[in-house]
Each structure stands twice: as C-alpha cells, then as structure tokens.
Design a protein around this motif. Structure first.
Motif, short mmCIF file in Angstrom:
data_model
loop_
_atom_site.label_atom_id
_atom_site.label_comp_id
_atom_site.label_asym_id
_atom_site.label_seq_id
_atom_site.Cartn_x
_atom_site.Cartn_y
_atom_site.Cartn_z
N SER A 1 10.60 9.95 1.98
CA SER A 1 9.67 8.82 1.92
C SER A 1 10.26 7.63 2.68
CB SER A 1 9.39 8.41 0.47
OG SER A 1 8.73 9.44 -0.24
N CYS A 2 9.38 6.70 3.03
CA CYS A 2 9.80 5.53 3.80
C CYS A 2 9.05 4.31 3.31
CB CYS A 2 9.53 5.74 5.29
SG CYS A 2 9.87 4.30 6.34
N MET B 1 0.85 -1.18 0.00
CA MET B 1 0.00 0.00 0.00
C MET B 1 0.90 1.24 0.00
SD MET B 1 -2.81 -1.15 2.90
CE MET B 1 -1.56 -1.63 4.10
N ARG B 2 0.39 2.34 -0.58
CA ARG B 2 1.15 3.58 -0.64
C ARG B 2 0.26 4.73 -0.16
NH1 ARG B 2 5.67 5.70 -3.71
NH2 ARG B 2 5.98 3.59 -4.51
N TYR B 3 0.83 5.58 0.72
CA TYR B 3 0.11 6.72 1.27
C TYR B 3 0.90 7.99 0.99
CZ TYR B 3 -2.36 3.06 3.79
OH TYR B 3 -3.08 1.94 4.09
N ASP B 4 0.29 8.95 0.31
CA ASP B 4 0.90 10.25 0.07
C ASP B 4 0.66 11.11 1.31
OD1 ASP B 4 1.64 12.79 -0.69
OD2 ASP B 4 0.57 12.77 -2.60
N LEU B 5 1.70 11.34 2.08
CA LEU B 5 1.56 12.04 3.35
C LEU B 5 1.29 13.53 3.18
CD1 LEU B 5 4.30 10.23 5.46
CD2 LEU B 5 1.88 9.66 5.18
N GLN B 6 1.43 14.04 1.94
CA GLN B 6 1.05 15.42 1.66
C GLN B 6 -0.47 15.59 1.65
OE1 GLN B 6 2.98 18.25 0.97
NE2 GLN B 6 4.81 17.14 1.59
N LYS B 7 -1.19 14.48 1.53
CA LYS B 7 -2.65 14.54 1.40
C LYS B 7 -3.38 14.34 2.73
CE LYS B 7 -2.77 13.13 -3.45
NZ LYS B 7 -3.26 12.13 -4.44
N VAL C 1 7.91 9.12 9.70
CA VAL C 1 8.37 9.89 8.54
C VAL C 1 8.33 11.38 8.86
CG1 VAL C 1 8.00 10.44 6.11
CG2 VAL C 1 7.61 8.11 6.92
N HIS C 2 7.24 11.84 9.46
CA HIS C 2 7.14 13.26 9.82
C HIS C 2 8.26 13.66 10.78
CE1 HIS C 2 3.35 14.96 8.17
NE2 HIS C 2 2.96 13.70 8.11
N LEU C 3 8.55 12.81 11.75
CA LEU C 3 9.56 13.16 12.76
C LEU C 3 10.96 13.19 12.16
CD1 LEU C 3 8.27 11.15 15.86
CD2 LEU C 3 7.97 13.58 15.37
N ILE C 4 11.29 12.19 11.36
CA ILE C 4 12.62 12.16 10.75
C ILE C 4 12.75 13.31 9.74
CG2 ILE C 4 14.25 10.81 9.38
CD1 ILE C 4 13.89 9.69 12.16
N ASN D 1 15.08 18.51 8.18
CA ASN D 1 14.66 19.71 7.45
C ASN D 1 14.16 19.38 6.04
OD1 ASN D 1 14.15 22.49 7.32
ND2 ASN D 1 16.13 22.91 6.38
N LEU D 2 13.32 18.37 5.95
CA LEU D 2 12.72 17.93 4.69
C LEU D 2 11.20 17.95 4.81
CD1 LEU D 2 15.04 14.84 4.08
CD2 LEU D 2 15.04 16.94 2.70
N GLU D 3 10.52 17.95 3.67
CA GLU D 3 9.08 17.74 3.62
C GLU D 3 8.80 16.24 3.64
OE1 GLU D 3 6.73 20.18 3.61
OE2 GLU D 3 8.44 21.52 3.95
N VAL D 4 7.55 15.88 3.91
CA VAL D 4 7.20 14.46 3.87
C VAL D 4 6.79 14.06 2.46
CG1 VAL D 4 6.55 14.28 6.29
CG2 VAL D 4 4.82 14.98 4.63
N GLY D 5 7.09 12.82 2.12
CA GLY D 5 6.71 12.25 0.83
C GLY D 5 5.69 11.14 1.01
N ASP D 6 6.06 9.92 0.65
CA ASP D 6 5.15 8.78 0.72
C ASP D 6 5.56 7.83 1.84
OD1 ASP D 6 3.87 9.76 -1.52
OD2 ASP D 6 4.79 8.33 -2.91
N PHE D 7 4.56 7.13 2.37
CA PHE D 7 4.82 5.95 3.20
C PHE D 7 4.35 4.74 2.41
CE2 PHE D 7 2.97 2.87 6.34
CZ PHE D 7 4.17 2.25 6.61
N ILE D 8 5.27 3.82 2.14
CA ILE D 8 4.96 2.61 1.40
C ILE D 8 5.00 1.45 2.38
CG2 ILE D 8 5.63 1.09 -0.50
CD1 ILE D 8 7.06 4.56 -0.46
#
Length: 313
Positions: free
Chosen positions: A209-210, A34-40, A234-237, A242-249
C-alpha cells in the motif's frame, strides 16, 4: 470513483473562496483523505475520459530521473509544456509577443490564442531540434525525477526509488519506506515546486500500500491524474518487489477547485461512476526502470466524454 466525487461535493459545500498564485481564484478546503482498494480495479476516472497514456508517460519519465521537456514532447505528452514555456517567455532572451498571463488570456482573446499557439509550437520545435536551447530552456529544473532518482546530499547522491525497493525487499515491516520530492534547498530552482510532495509505502499480508501527501491539489484537472499515477506506481513497485497491490491512500493539504472550473465540476458530478478498468502491464523480463509508456494499458475502460478546462499556470 465515488471517493473523488465526494471530494468535489465536499469542497463545493464547505470550501472557502481564496486568492491564489495564478490570480484565478479558488474554492478550497484544507485536509482531506481518500482511500482506493487497488484489488477492486484501477482508479482511472470514469466520469470523464482521462488519458492513461499521458499519465504513464509522465510516471516513466519520473522513474528514469528525467527532467527534460524534450522527452515528453517526443512522447506527445503536453502535461509540462506550460511550465517550460513560462520559463522561456519570462527570460531575458525572449523577444517575441507579450505572453503575460498566457493561460487565461488565450481563453478570452481569439487573436491572442492564435499567437500563443504559434509561440508555443515554435518553442517546442526548438526544444526538439536545438540542443543548446533545450539545455537552457527545456530542462524543468530539479523536479520529481531528479529528487526521486538523484537527491543531492552532503554525502553524495541518493537514489530514493532504488533505496525504497531495496528496503521493501530487505525489511518489509520498516516504517521508513519514504520518498520525498520536497527538497528545500532546490525548490526555488524548480519550474513548479512539487505538489505531490511525499509518499510512504507499507507492506501487510503480502500486499503493498502507499499513502501520498499532496500539499496542493487542483481537484478538477490534476487530482484525477495524481490518483491514477500513484495507483500505477503502487502496481509497478509491487511488481518489482513480488507483492500484490493493496490500497492507495491520498491525503490532500490545500484541495481546491479553480473558480473557472466550477461548471465543469458540476457537469462531472451529474454523471454516475462506471465500473473501473483493469490495469495491464507488459513487465515480462523487465525492470520497472526499463518500461516505456507503451508497456502500460487498461482493459474495460468505458468513460464518459472528456470535459475541457483551462490550466492555471
């Protein structure tokens, strides 16, 4: 959370009925992603109420390298209670009522359930109040926190999380941003061998992403927690780097629904997912290693009511 509901449907339609370690029985598939776009939005389950406080408390516990059940009990977090309790009642020192198969017996025998709750309450009280007892029966062994923060090797101890963060900062394009909790030399000493066994981070276009590999996935009870926990990680790391979040796979090995969770899964499938909440972190001036679960919250969370189900120990 349509991805999760699709997983549930896939298992019901294509799964194989199998025996399992707990004796409960499952319907299972092998290999699913499964893939989750954490920007959404933050992927906290909306088709049943899921306790972010417990998820955050457990993740903070992992990140601090803690393996003591006392910490979670003091945080009013019961996630690991059964596994610590199981170690106690199976020990040579336990001389109380027979607690064999306590998880399932408590569901069908009201008198036993009362006894079990009394024994569990006494166990937790001793963990909090008795240092010697807590050291012997309240430590869960070299589980996640130990492996993440102080992996034992022939050359000393490795702090995998700090190594991960340093690596992302120094060389974001590396393909070696990996943390593993599966330590073959210590797995038999753990109260529960790691289900979420290995994860890898990836940086592209300023986003982190992770991908998680989870060897064993209790789809109804465990997976909703795992999704939110690793999305939070992902948000914490990302904050630390100093990065934005991407996807969690989320890659699953044995993805299973326990046979005594079937009605609960069907009830959840009858519900339409709602809008995802937004994660709020109180990280100003703090490292992720200094956070408490009270620094983590969500806004706009409007889930359906929770659905109770027994845990298989």
């Amino acid at each position: 959370m349509k991805q999760y509901l699709d997983l549930c449907s896939h298992i019901l339609e294509n799964g194989t009925v199998k025996e399992d370690r707990t004796g409960t029985g499952t319907i299972s598939v092998f290999g699913y992603q499964m893939r989750y776009d954490l920007q959404k939005g933050f992927p906290l389950m909306t088709t049943k109420k899921t306790a972010l406080r417990l998820i955050a408390s457990e993740l903070v516990w992992f990140l601090k390298g803690d393996t003591s059940l006392r910490t979670l009990i003091n945080d009013r977090n019961p996630i690991w209670d059964e596994w610590g309790f199981e170690r106690w009642v199976n020990s040579d020192e336990y001389n109380g009522p027979d607690m064999t198969d306590f998880g399932r017996r408590s569901l069908r025998d009201e008198e036993f359930e009362r006894t079990y709750k009394e024994e569990m309450a006494n166990y937790k009280k001793r963990i909090v109040e008795d240092d010697e007892f807590a050291a012997k029966y309240g430590d869960l062994g070299p589980i996640y926190g130990k492996q993440w923060r102080s992996w034992s090797s022939g050359e000393g101890v490795v702090d995998q999380i700090k190594q991960l963060i340093d690596g992302i900062k120094r060389n974001p394009d590396s393909r070696r941003h990996i943390v593993t909790a599966w330590n073959p030399s210590e797995v038999n000493d753990m109260a529960l061998p790691p289900c979420h066994a290995l994860f890898q981070f990836y940086v592209a276009d300023g986003k982190l992403s992770c991908q998680l590999y989870q060897r064993s996935a209790d789809v109804f009870l465990g997976v909703p927690f795992n999704i939110a926990s690793y999305a939070l990680l992902v948000h914490l790391i990302a904050h630390e780097c100093n990065l934005e979040v991407g996807d969690f796979i989320h890659t699953l090995g044995d993805a299973h629904i326990y046979l005594n969770h079937m009605e609960q899964v069907k009830e959840q499938l009858s519900r339409t997912p709602k809008k995802l909440p937004t994660l709020k972190l109180n990280t100003e001036g703090k490292s992720i290693f200094d956070l408490t679960y009270e620094d983590i919250s969500v806004e706009g969370y409007d889930p359906y009511p929770k659905i109770k189900a027994p845990i298989a120990v």
